[in-house]
Design a protein around this motif. Structure first.
Motif, PDB file in Angstrom:
ATOM      1  N   LEU B 121       0.827  -1.212   0.000  1.00 44.78           N
ATOM      2  CA  LEU B 121       0.000   0.000   0.000  1.00 44.78           C
ATOM      3  C   LEU B 121       0.861   1.263   0.000  1.00 44.78           C
ATOM      4  CD1 LEU B 121      -3.179  -0.374   2.221  1.00 44.78           C
ATOM      5  CD2 LEU B 121      -2.971   0.075  -0.224  1.00 44.78           C
ATOM      6  N   ALA B 122       1.872   1.284   0.873  1.00 46.56           N
ATOM      7  CA  ALA B 122       2.730   2.478   0.940  1.00 46.56           C
ATOM      8  C   ALA B 122       3.390   2.705  -0.417  1.00 46.56           C
ATOM      9  CB  ALA B 122       3.777   2.329   2.033  1.00 46.56           C
ATOM     10  N   THR B 123       3.853   1.613  -1.042  1.00 45.93           N
ATOM     11  CA  THR B 123       4.492   1.753  -2.345  1.00 45.93           C
ATOM     12  C   THR B 123       3.503   2.241  -3.389  1.00 45.93           C
ATOM     13  OG1 THR B 123       6.035   0.003  -1.790  1.00 45.93           O
ATOM     14  CG2 THR B 123       5.784   0.525  -4.114  1.00 45.93           C
ATOM     15  N   ALA B 124       2.278   1.706  -3.351  1.00 44.44           N
ATOM     16  CA  ALA B 124       1.281   2.124  -4.331  1.00 44.44           C
ATOM     17  C   ALA B 124       0.995   3.619  -4.197  1.00 44.44           C
ATOM     18  CB  ALA B 124       0.001   1.319  -4.155  1.00 44.44           C
ATOM     19  N   ILE B 125       0.782   4.068  -2.958  1.00 40.52           N
ATOM     20  CA  ILE B 125       0.506   5.499  -2.758  1.00 40.52           C
ATOM     21  C   ILE B 125       1.707   6.325  -3.201  1.00 40.52           C
ATOM     22  CG2 ILE B 125       0.010   7.278  -1.038  1.00 40.52           C
ATOM     23  CD1 ILE B 125      -1.393   5.105   0.608  1.00 40.52           C
ATOM     24  N   THR B 178       1.241   4.763   9.740  1.00 42.41           N
ATOM     25  CA  THR B 178       2.490   4.129   9.330  1.00 42.41           C
ATOM     26  C   THR B 178       2.584   4.109   7.806  1.00 42.41           C
ATOM     27  OG1 THR B 178       2.351   2.752  11.285  1.00 42.41           O
ATOM     28  CG2 THR B 178       3.921   2.084   9.609  1.00 42.41           C
ATOM     29  N   ILE B 179       1.489   3.691   7.163  1.00 42.84           N
ATOM     30  CA  ILE B 179       1.499   3.624   5.691  1.00 42.84           C
ATOM     31  C   ILE B 179       1.701   5.022   5.094  1.00 42.84           C
ATOM     32  CG2 ILE B 179       0.042   3.163   3.679  1.00 42.84           C
ATOM     33  CD1 ILE B 179      -1.165   0.838   5.263  1.00 42.84           C
ATOM     34  N   LEU B 180       0.973   6.001   5.626  1.00 44.37           N
ATOM     35  CA  LEU B 180       1.074   7.354   5.071  1.00 44.37           C
ATOM     36  C   LEU B 180       2.470   7.932   5.257  1.00 44.37           C
ATOM     37  CD1 LEU B 180      -2.338   9.054   5.906  1.00 44.37           C
ATOM     38  CD2 LEU B 180      -1.467   8.224   3.714  1.00 44.37           C
ATOM     39  N   VAL B 181       3.035   7.718   6.456  1.00 46.63           N
ATOM     40  CA  VAL B 181       4.364   8.257   6.728  1.00 46.63           C
ATOM     41  C   VAL B 181       5.389   7.638   5.778  1.00 46.63           C
ATOM     42  CG1 VAL B 181       6.245   8.201   8.410  1.00 46.63           C
ATOM     43  CG2 VAL B 181       3.980   8.949   9.106  1.00 46.63           C
ATOM     44  N   ILE B 182       5.300   6.316   5.593  1.00 41.11           N
ATOM     45  CA  ILE B 182       6.255   5.646   4.702  1.00 41.11           C
ATOM     46  C   ILE B 182       6.060   6.137   3.270  1.00 41.11           C
ATOM     47  CG2 ILE B 182       6.946   3.424   3.741  1.00 41.11           C
ATOM     48  CD1 ILE B 182       6.270   2.194   6.452  1.00 41.11           C
ATOM     49  N   ALA B 183       4.785   6.272   2.854  1.00 35.86           N
ATOM     50  CA  ALA B 183       4.523   6.758   1.497  1.00 35.86           C
ATOM     51  C   ALA B 183       5.097   8.160   1.321  1.00 35.86           C
ATOM     52  CB  ALA B 183       3.019   6.761   1.217  1.00 35.86           C
ATOM     53  N   PHE B 184       4.942   8.990   2.356  1.00 35.07           N
ATOM     54  CA  PHE B 184       5.436  10.361   2.247  1.00 35.07           C
ATOM     55  C   PHE B 184       6.949  10.398   2.041  1.00 35.07           C
ATOM     56  CE2 PHE B 184       7.256  14.165   4.242  1.00 35.07           C
ATOM     57  CZ  PHE B 184       6.701  15.121   3.412  1.00 35.07           C
ATOM     58  N   PHE B 185       7.659   9.546   2.789  1.00 30.47           N
ATOM     59  CA  PHE B 185       9.119   9.586   2.659  1.00 30.47           C
ATOM     60  C   PHE B 185       9.623   8.799   1.451  1.00 30.47           C
ATOM     61  CE2 PHE B 185       8.767  10.981   7.058  1.00 30.47           C
ATOM     62  CZ  PHE B 185       9.561  12.104   6.987  1.00 30.47           C
ATOM     63  N   SER B 186       8.724   8.126   0.729  1.00 26.07           N
ATOM     64  CA  SER B 186       9.166   7.346  -0.434  1.00 26.07           C
ATOM     65  C   SER B 186       8.795   7.988  -1.762  1.00 26.07           C
ATOM     66  CB  SER B 186       8.558   5.938  -0.394  1.00 26.07           C
ATOM     67  OG  SER B 186       8.727   5.368   0.879  1.00 26.07           O
ATOM     68  N   LEU B 236      11.547   0.891  -9.909  1.00 28.52           N
ATOM     69  CA  LEU B 236      11.646   1.600  -8.633  1.00 28.52           C
ATOM     70  C   LEU B 236      10.583   1.134  -7.659  1.00 28.52           C
ATOM     71  CD1 LEU B 236      12.514   5.305  -9.328  1.00 28.52           C
ATOM     72  CD2 LEU B 236      13.521   3.812  -7.628  1.00 28.52           C
ATOM     73  N   ALA B 237       9.370   0.917  -8.156  1.00 26.66           N
ATOM     74  CA  ALA B 237       8.286   0.493  -7.271  1.00 26.66           C
ATOM     75  C   ALA B 237       8.604  -0.864  -6.668  1.00 26.66           C
ATOM     76  CB  ALA B 237       6.969   0.451  -8.034  1.00 26.66           C
ATOM     77  N   THR B 238       9.140  -1.785  -7.491  1.00 26.25           N
ATOM     78  CA  THR B 238       9.499  -3.103  -6.954  1.00 26.25           C
ATOM     79  C   THR B 238      10.549  -2.952  -5.858  1.00 26.25           C
ATOM     80  OG1 THR B 238       9.293  -3.798  -9.236  1.00 26.25           O
ATOM     81  CG2 THR B 238      10.027  -5.442  -7.664  1.00 26.25           C
ATOM     82  N   LEU B 239      11.489  -2.022  -6.049  1.00 25.22           N
ATOM     83  CA  LEU B 239      12.547  -1.859  -5.052  1.00 25.22           C
ATOM     84  C   LEU B 239      12.055  -1.057  -3.841  1.00 25.22           C
ATOM     85  CD1 LEU B 239      15.555  -1.225  -7.439  1.00 25.22           C
ATOM     86  CD2 LEU B 239      15.037  -3.280  -6.142  1.00 25.22           C
ATOM     87  N   LEU B 240      10.951  -0.323  -4.005  1.00 26.38           N
ATOM     88  CA  LEU B 240      10.425   0.441  -2.863  1.00 26.38           C
ATOM     89  C   LEU B 240       9.716  -0.474  -1.873  1.00 26.38           C
ATOM     90  CD1 LEU B 240       8.781   3.840  -3.823  1.00 26.38           C
ATOM     91  CD2 LEU B 240      10.724   3.416  -2.340  1.00 26.38           C
ATOM     92  N   ILE B 241       9.147  -1.573  -2.351  1.00 31.32           N
ATOM     93  CA  ILE B 241       8.406  -2.464  -1.453  1.00 31.32           C
ATOM     94  C   ILE B 241       9.285  -2.949  -0.295  1.00 31.32           C
ATOM     95  CG2 ILE B 241       7.180  -4.675  -1.297  1.00 31.32           C
ATOM     96  CD1 ILE B 241       6.061  -4.151  -4.071  1.00 31.32           C
ATOM     97  N   PRO B 242      10.491  -3.525  -0.583  1.00 28.00           N
ATOM     98  CA  PRO B 242      11.303  -3.950   0.565  1.00 28.00           C
ATOM     99  C   PRO B 242      11.709  -2.786   1.459  1.00 28.00           C
ATOM    100  CG  PRO B 242      12.542  -4.108  -1.492  1.00 28.00           C
ATOM    101  CD  PRO B 242      11.124  -3.876  -1.861  1.00 28.00           C
TER     102      PRO B 242
END
Lengths: 360, 325, 325
Positions: B121-125, B178-186, B236-242
């Protein structure tokens, strides 16, 4: 809004078109420090059904002028009418309905097609944008267009990378035709192609002109190509049109010294003739369009330049012995039979002679 | 006149020509899938990821089979006679129990749900926001670009763990935050790449061609430019998941991510640290699953990058088997 | 060059101001926030709230509070004041001054290790692509990027401290040990060795990847072919010609990484119980000690902004093309 002064014969009328690109500088807040005067006070007209050739060296502003006609960016100044409608100040969205009447063919058959989209979708793009056809209907029209330009309609689902340069240019032509425009602006449509392919595309364009009643603005730096396709030719130098005439007048009796120089520099097929004819070698480089010369912009390189040339800008006007459509912007137009060859030409002859005599 | 000519020609072409389907060009996506299918490392990574997804989906099933919920402190069976946690292999507890008698296997399975949910989810956002921001910045340029690019630079260069825990401490920890914070920094990682690509793509002649056809800015950005950016964005999205999974685990480990007692691999390790090193199985299983997941996604990301860009030769791809003709 | 630097510094100050303002909004002016209550921590009494409101001026209009808050952040002796910790009533500047030496020690030691390790692994891999060395380097890189810092820290602690110690080989210190360099340099290094390795291994992976790709790209350039063609030794070609110009991206990364560690290596400090800024901020967050949290966030942001400016300046020195634009 139809203009009362407009006669029905003229499709495009440009009056005093100016396009300057600003040069900006600044640490925090950019301010304009100058401008590239790509097109400066250019007037001309394109008549219905004709082909107007536009020639000039690289960087003379002919591509910018083409984009001005297409209104791909705002004009700095000037008035542009197309089919009686004033387009000079329309916004991007106001321009949209008029784009159906005018289309462009681009120089680079690789860069001008989106490599990630299928050919069918590229050619059908104008139909989708103007919501003219969708689904099976669009597909049928696209395949019809592909056939018209000599492509196999079965290649509808291929990507541009699967086609040769000439075929890609046909795709570009099909896309330009999709909206049945009145005007097609072709920006060096063949200069990126092999010589053998160039003729095919030119013939295609000529056939289509007859079939669809098209008007062309045809830009090229190859004088032979322009001579072949054009009814009238305009010569550009450093953002200005310096001479415009019917094609046979221009090539037979060029009046502007720059036109003479340009014609003398073109490739001649016969080597003997090439060696013996007079060539006008212009001295110096093309001046910068950021800071163009005063008066006549050509005076810095002109073999006939006089003091007045650097102070007073010559206007496009008809010479006494010329037919009505032949205009040149020069204080001292070249007379019939006048020789303009500069001294440097002799040096060149010597070098060529040396090369010819050299043992192989 | 001219219109009728084209239509007349069009009508000669059969609408549905069966031959047309046979010569369809392969899309870049089809090419990538074909290349991945011959790549051993990619296959293994995908198998591992599928297994972990299965574990996450099957978590309630595992709970039902073992009879232990993820937060049940199994007072009767979960500890030995002295109240000590059970080691792996004990009756009914395949991976042992923790100091509260909770079944580690069940907690790992439920932890997988958190990790994957947050990661995906974080990666998708982040990807959607990054693509939109990057396209607008790169396509429009000017002051909009100056501001957006500067924001992305700042977000990228800042110590994100510090800022994440500050945000979480202010708003209270939750899965959504948690999801939003991670999405924001990614998002900036994607946004910066997309911006750079959009900057170069908008100078291409096909963009000018679209403009001359009358296409609007939005259409040019999303219909013309975006398809040209799909390759780097997918990689990039694949590498953002981990990265997102590690981020979540780290926040949870610090007690600022997923609130207890909901299990996540990070807070299981945080629990374990509070107990000490005597019971190694508290540590080893969450660590193993966490590492396995991040490694699988990173290997897959590398493989996708190579499949999209055939020029790079990867070291671990092994010999690519020729497909039977 | 001077204009470039001025531009960078002003942008840095603007960035800092934005962060300072965001922190102010987050802690003092967010809708529904009661800063006195948050400052009071756990032991809330109406009397304490009233005192705090008076002491900090929370009853004043927000804009006045903001002005007062900004005023005391002017970096001038006698003016600069980060407030007082509401835990032990020490000035926040004192708390930070006590913690910073630990972060400097941590940063210096680990930076030396990660630079040497990261660059040499990257060079080895790039010099012989697809060799055994390269494969080893790839394993190192992929493990490094997949490994959460806290897992590596816990593993090192478990194996090198716990397992060795219970078998009577106590060569590594127990977590929480810290000796100032001025007191005993040997003891200082001994206490920091595990945290150094933890930070360095994780970070070195990025540097290996960066060095490898950057060096491989440079080695494909025409001027390298020219250098080889004129008969330079391979060693000279790689180290004098190629590595030099491949180092620019590494310099950027190094500046930001160093600043991040200086601003508090949160995970490493938490695991090894090192009383640096990272541990201090985590502890302050847990007890809602706002002045300390804000102080450390501002200091950490300052380090990053300053590092960015230094990196940009260095970049301009290393790469003349930057200066022109």
């Amino acid at each position: 809004m139809p203009d009362p002064s407009e006669d029905g014969d003229v499709l495009v009328r440009a009056e005093g078109i100016v396009k300057h690109f600003p040069i900006k500088e600044g640490i925090f807040f950019k301010h304009q420090v100058g401008s590239v005067q790509a097109v400066d006070n250019v007037s001309f007209e394109v008549r219905r059904g004709e082909t107007l050739g536009l020639v000039g060296e690289t960087g003379c502003g002919k591509s910018t002028l083409a984009r001005c006609i297409m209104r791909l960016f705002p004009l700095t100044a000037g008035r542009l009418t197309f089919d009686g409608a004033d387009l000079s100040t329309l916004s991007r969205s106001q321009m949209r309905p008029y784009r159906r009447g005018m289309q462009m063919i681009f120089q680079d058959p690789y860069g001008s097609l989106n490599s990630r989209r299928r050919v069918g979708s590229i050619i059908g793009d104008p139909l989708a944008i103007h919501k003219l056809a969708s689904g099976v209907e669009r597909r049928k029209r696209v395949q019809g267009l592909m056939e018209v330009v000599g492509l196999n309609p079965e290649h509808y689902n291929r990507f541009p990378a699967e086609f040769s340069g000439g075929q890609r240019q046909r795709i570009g032509v099909a896309r330009a035709l999709a909206l049945h425009p009145k005007l097609i602006v072709a920006d060096e449509p063949v200069s990126a192609l092999d010589v053998s392919i160039q003729a095919q595309i030119i013939n295609l364009l000529e056939d289509l002109q007859g079939e669809f009643g098209l008007t062309y603005v045809f830009i090229a730096h190859d004088l032979a190509v322009v001579q072949h396709v054009s009814d009238r030719v305009a010569v550009m130098y450093l953002g200005k049109i310096v001479e415009v005439a019917d094609v046979k007048d221009l090539y037979a009796t060029p009046r502007h010294p720059y036109t003479n120089a340009l014609l003398s520099a073109s490739v001649v097929a016969d080597p003997d003739q090439a060696r013996t004819r007079d060539r006008i070698i212009l001295s110096g480089d093309v001046p910068s369009p950021i800071n163009p010369p005063s008066g006549c912009r050509f005076h810095t390189r002109c073999p006939k330049a006089q003091p007045i040339c650097s102070t007073e800008e010559p206007l496009l006007k008809r010479g006494a012995q010329d037919p009505s459509g032949h205009l040149a912007a020069c204080h001292f137009p070249v007379a019939d039979g006048e020789k303009l060859a500069s001294e440097k030409a002799t040096i060149l002859h010597t070098v060529e002679g040396f090369l010819a005599e050299a043992p192989t | 006149m001219s219109l009728s000519t084209v239509e007349a020609k069009a009508s000669e072409v059969p609408a549905e020509d069966p031959a047309v389907k046979g010569i369809q060009g392969r899309t870049p996506l089809q090419l990538v899938v074909a290349r991945l299918r011959t790549d051993r490392v990619a296959i293994i990574s995908i198998v591992v990821i599928v297994l972990i997804v299965a574990l996450a989906i099957g978590a309630p099933l595992i709970a039902a089979i073992t009879g232990h919920g993820p937060t049940d402190t199994n007072v009767d069976t979960g500890t030995d006679a002295n109240g000590q946690p059970l080691p792996p292999g004990s009756a009914g507890y395949l991976l042992g129990t923790d100091n509260l008698g909770r079944d580690i296997l069940v907690r790992i399975a439920f932890g997988a749900r958190v990790s994957l949910l947050v990661g995906v989810l974080a990666t998708a956002i982040a990807t959607i926001v990054g693509v939109v921001v990057g396209l607008f910045a790169g396509y429009y340029g000017g002051w909009l670009d100056s501001i957006l690019a500067r924001i992305m630079d700042v977000v990228l260069s800042f110590p994100y763990v510090l800022f994440a825990i500050v945000l979480v401490s202010v708003f209270g920890s939750s899965l959504e935050l948690t999801i939003l914070v991670i999405a924001f920094f990614s998002f900036a990682a994607i946004g910066r790449i997309v911006r750079g690509q959009a900057l170069s793509q908008r100078e291409k002649e096909y963009v000018e061609a679209a403009h001359s056809l009358g296409a609007g800015n939005l259409r040019i950005m999303f219909v013309d430019i975006l398809p040209n950016l799909v390759a780097p964005v997918i990689v990039l999205a694949t590498l953002l998941i981990p990265t997102a999974i590690i981020f979540e685990a780290t926040l949870s480990f610090l007690g600022l991510g997923i609130a207890l007692p909901t299990p996540s691999w990070g807070n299981m390790l945080s629990d374990a640290e509070g107990v000490g090193f005597q019971a190694w199985w508290f540590y080893i299983f969450p660590m193993m699953f966490l590492l396995l997941t991040t490694l699988a996604f990173n290997l897959l990301g590398d493989a996708v990058r190579d499949a999209l860009d055939p020029r790079t030769e990867r070291i671990f791809a092994g010999r690519r088997k020729k497909k039977p003709a | 060059m001077t204009r470039f630097l001025i531009r960078r510094i002003v942008l840095g100050i603007v960035t800092l101001w934005v962060i300072i303002t965001l922190v102010f909004i987050l802690y003092y002016a967010r809708p529904g926030v009661d800063p006195a209550r948050e400052l009071a921590g756990r032991a809330v009494t109406p009397q304490l709230l009233a005192n705090l409101n008076k002491e900090y001026g929370f009853n004043l209009p927000v804009i006045v509070q903001y002005w007062n808050y900004l005023k005391r952040l002017v970096p001038w002796p006698g003016v600069f004041n980060l407030g007082i910790s509401n835990n032990n009533r020490l000035p926040v500047t004192t708390i930070i001054a006590q913690a910073v030496p630990i972060d400097i020690s941590l940063a210096v030691g680990s930076a030396v290790i990660w630079m040497i390790l990261g660059i040499s692994v990257g060079v080895l891999a790039a010099r012989r692509p697809r060799s055994l060395w390269d494969r080893g380097a790839t394993v190192f890189v992929l493990t490094g990027v997949s490994m959460p810092t806290f897992i590596l820290g816990l593993l090192l602690l478990y194996v090198l401290y716990y397992l060795l110690t219970i078998h009577g080989i106590a060569i590594f210190p127990k977590p929480g040990s810290w000796t100032p360099f001025t007191q005993n340099p040997l003891e200082w290094a001994h206490d920091l060795i595990l945290p150094w390795i933890t930070l360095a291994l994780i970070t070195a992976a990025t540097y290996s990847r960066l060095t490898r790709s950057s060096l491989l790209e440079t080695l494909g350039e025409d001027y390298i072919r020219t250098a080889r063609a004129k008969g330079l030794s391979e060693r000279r070609v790689v180290y004098r010609h190629a590595l030099r110009s491949s180092l620019t991206p590494i310099v950027t990364q190094f500046g930001i990484d160093l600043a991040t560690v200086l601003g508090g290596a949160i995970i490493t400090e938490s695991i090894f119980g090192l009383p640096g800024l990272g541990l201090a901020v985590v502890q302050a967050i847990q007890v809602q000690n706002l002045p300390v949290v804000i102080g450390i966030v501002l200091v950490a942001s300052f380090f990053v902004v300053a590092a960015n400016i230094v990196v940009d300046a260095l970049y301009a020195v290393l790469d003349p093309r930057v200066r022109v634009s």
